[in-house]
Design an enzyme around this catalytic site. Structure first.
Site, short mmCIF file in Angstrom:
data_model
loop_
_atom_site.label_atom_id
_atom_site.label_comp_id
_atom_site.label_asym_id
_atom_site.label_seq_id
_atom_site.Cartn_x
_atom_site.Cartn_y
_atom_site.Cartn_z
CG ASP A 260 -5.42 -5.00 -1.08
OD1 ASP A 260 -4.41 -5.72 -1.16
OD2 ASP A 260 -5.80 -4.47 -0.02
CD GLU B 268 -2.10 -2.17 0.71
OE1 GLU B 268 -1.35 -2.84 1.45
OE2 GLU B 268 -2.71 -2.64 -0.25
CG ASN C 274 -1.99 -5.43 -2.61
OD1 ASN C 274 -1.82 -5.91 -1.51
ND2 ASN C 274 -1.74 -4.15 -2.87
CA CA Z 1 -2.84 -5.06 0.46
#
Ligand code: CA
Length: 694
Positions: A321, A200, A276
């Site tokens: 994600d 992220e 992800n």
């Molecule tokens: Ca993630």
């Protein structure tokens, strides 16, 4: 040489016992070598998933479906934190090793809960800003009288199992980038394996193997290609590079190995799951498309060298994600009249995969949850059949997708009972409005989210989630039974030979079900919502079941703590038949806060929502719904709401763990965030969300 050392410890242990000194002078875990990890040790719990196959199925049968009603608290231990607790405790030689928030490790007497030692790596509290999903730690590893912990700030540390003193430590991440570590190390063939998280934030994922004895780096395998102007580190990455476009390497690409691993000693294959993309949306990361190998994949590696043997990508060109870092289990299943060596995973994307673990061949894949993004998985190609339009994301038209970024299954481990043939999945479901940020620019400022989403959802954009304990038949690929749970964020599962499945419920209960039919047989209040991963062990003829209770982790992004106030201290709870401990009180409901005035101008609310999404969401939760380990801003008292500039810019609440953001935010921006929070508060003062979520 190392064999000599172990022999020396064994001799020492024998002589200590002979002189009548207390037996605890023998370092706990001294016998845990490759053989012990391979065979397991009845009554102990030596590695994260209990065994190399990560089954979380215990053959212990002193506690059974018939007598589980007599289960009660034997002892408990204050984990000294109000943050999330996700660790699986390990037990060896009568000593329990368990990690807490901020990567603190405790060694406890597994019979009494008495503290033997505590090791605090003193993680820089500013690292809390870099953690996507709270400052959790999912556990330690034991090997040859040492305990291994990986810290939030990216160090791998070997501790002396008898004293908790560090033997060696090594940095395992680039501290200039947004890496953190929350996962448990594993030990395979004398090497400590550890990955990291941070997709992220914008990082390049990898896993590293270190010599367990010395801490020397043995190998490192990146999961996504690097700068194409330089040679890639392996032929596999040269191949992967062809599946990317644009300047993907600037934001790192993602693909972090933040949790799941398993090992098959016969095939000599190490399995790791990758995360992800970074940023989330493929068009921001690899504008001309491509599968983006090896994101959201299961990789089979040679444990001696890290060489890639096969891969299976669950979500090509991931945009949601949909990590494949979820817990994997190895088992031998009879499918179509043939015994197959399989690997099973229920990743975030909602499909349950059964793969041939020797070759990576897809045996079957079926949706185990309500899935909107794909209609199935093509048996021939092994690729998902995407639903039309799933890749359009616009800031004007949020793309509601199922599952959301927390997945239909997250870090909470599942378990496999060879007797019932069922996999017990801590399943969950929410839909999520994905909103692409068309002006996304990668930022290297630590703690800034580089996920390329424009805003945090406003009121009425978030439908309530739901959770369940799902008993899944991996051969027939269908649900055998399911138990709906009130909270959408529940604990991991443990299956035992006593025909039992244990799971903590997010509403503050620890529950035992019959493994074959899913009947609730026993429950006990835990005093705090959401539970870690249960484990079991025996000592002196008694079977114990242990679990951490402490709401946090990614629950702090989406969850709704049922506790009456935020910050209920987490506890380690250890149960036995006819235990004499004091059961914690039931979780109380939270009072609805008073309504307050705020600016309802939509553009201004959206400004606040975007700022909130960039700076606050990782701790205080998506849509300002906090899991409760960290303050739920919607419930702040009025004096706190008046102090926003002092708190956010100057650090007035720093002693409580809230870092100052004066380096990143201006006063008018803080006011916009405050206004967005007041809007979110208005949603609960109008209608209690709790009643919505029931
Ligand atoms: Ca993630």
């Amino acid at each position: 040489m190392s064999a000599m050392r172990i022999w020396g410890i064994a001799l020492l242990a024998a002589s200590v016992v002979a002189t009548g000194a207390p037996a605890q002078f023998r370092p706990p875990g001294w016998f845990v070598d490759d053989g012990a990890l391979r065979k397991g040790h009845k009554g102990e719990w030596l590695t994260h998933g209990l065994d190399y196959a990560e089954t979380r199925y215990s053959p212990l049968d002193l506690i059974t479906a018939a007598n589980v009603k007599q289960l009660s608290l034997a002892w408990s231990f204050d984990m000294e934190t109000r943050r999330g607790l996700e660790a699986t405790p390990l037990v060896s030689d009568g000593v329990m090793f368990v990690s807490s928030a901020w990567s603190v490790v405790y060694a406890l007497d597994a019979k009494t809960g008495d503290l033997i030692w505590k090791y605090d790596p003193h993680v820089d509290r500013n690292y809390g800003r870099r953690a996507c999903c709270d400052v959790v730690n999912r556990g330690v590893a034991i090997y040859r009288a040492r305990v291994y912990v990986a810290t939030l700030d990216g160090y791998l540390i070997a501790l002396d199992s008898a004293t908790g003193k560090p033997v060696w430590q090594t940095p395992t991440v680039d501290h200039k980038r947004g890496y953190t570590i929350t996962g448990a190390p594993r030990i395979v063939k004398g090497k400590v394996l550890i990955g990291n998280g941070g997709a992220e934030m914008g990082v390049r994922g990898y896993i590293t193997a270190y010599n367990a004895d010395t801490g020397e780096l043995a190998w490192r395998v990146y999961t996504v290609p690097g700068d194409p102007s330089k040679p890639q580190e392996s032929p596999a990455l040269e191949k992967a590079l062809k599946t990317w476009t644009g300047k993907f390497w600037e934001a790192g690409g993602g693909g972090t190995v933040w949790d799941s691993m398993a090992f098959d000693p016969r095939l000599d294959l190490l399995y790791v799951g990758t995360g992800n993309g970074s940023p989330w949306m493929e068009s921001l990361r690899s504008p001309e498309g491509g599968d983006n190998l090896f994101l959201s994949s299961i990789l089979a590696l040679k444990p001696d060298t890290g060489e890639l043997v096969w891969y299976y990508q669950t979500t090509p060109g991931d945009s949601w994600d949909y990590t494949a870092t979820q817990h994997m289990i190895l088992a031998d299943l009879t499918i179509g009249g043939r015994v197959r060596k399989v690997l099973m995973q229920a990743p975030k994307n909602g499909f349950f995969y059964v793969l041939d673990r020797a070759t990576g061949e897809l045996i079957s894949a079926k949706a185990y949850a309500d899935v909107g993004w794909a209609t199935g998985v093509d048996q021939k190609t092994g690729r998902p059949i995407e639903a039309p339009g799933v890749r359009s994301q616009s800031p004007l038209m949020p793309m509601m997708q199922k599952p959301g970024p927390l997945g239909a299954h997250n870090w909470q481990p599942m378990s496999f009972h060879p007797g019932t043939g069922l996999v017990y999945i801590p399943a969950r479901m929410d839909a999520f409005p994905y909103m692409k940020d068309p002006k996304f620019v990668f930022s290297l400022v630590p703690g800034v989210w580089n996920y390329g989403q424009i805003a945090s959802p406003t009121n009425d954009q978030l439908p309530p989630g739901s959770g369940e304990l799902l008993a899944w038949d991996p051969v027939k690929q269908e649900a055998r039974w399911r138990v709906p749970l009130e909270a959408d964020w529940n604990g991991g599962t443990l299956a035992t030979a006593g025909n039992l499945v244990f799971e903590g419920a997010g509403d503050g209960r620890f529950v035992a079900y019959s493994a074959d039919r899913g009947e609730k047989l026993w429950e006990s209040p835990t005093g705090v919502g959401v539970i870690g991963s249960p484990m079991t062990y025996t000592l002196a003829g008694h079977q114990y079941v242990a679990v951490l209770a402490g709401w946090g982790g990614a629950a702090s992004l989406f969850g709704e703590n049922r506790s009456g106030k935020y910050g209920v201290p987490g506890r380690l709870l250890v149960y036995a038949l006819d235990g004499k401990g004091k059961t914690p009180p039931a979780v109380a409901s939270r009072a609805v806060p008073a309504a307050l005035d705020y600016n309802k101008d939509l553009a201004y609310l959206q400004k606040g929502s975007a700022l909130y999404a960039a700076h606050c969401v990782m701790c205080h939760g998506i849509a300002a719904i906090s899991g409760g380990s960290i303050a739920d801003l919607r419930y702040s008292n009025e004096s706190t709401l008046k102090m926003y500039p002092k708190i956010v810019l100057e650090g007035a609440y720093q002693p409580m763990g809230m870092p100052p953001f004066g380096d990143r935010l201006k006063p008018d921006e803080v006011e916009a965030i405050r206004n967005y929070v007041l809007d979110r508060r208005a949603a609960i003062t109008k209608t209690s969300e709790k009643s919505n979520r029931r």
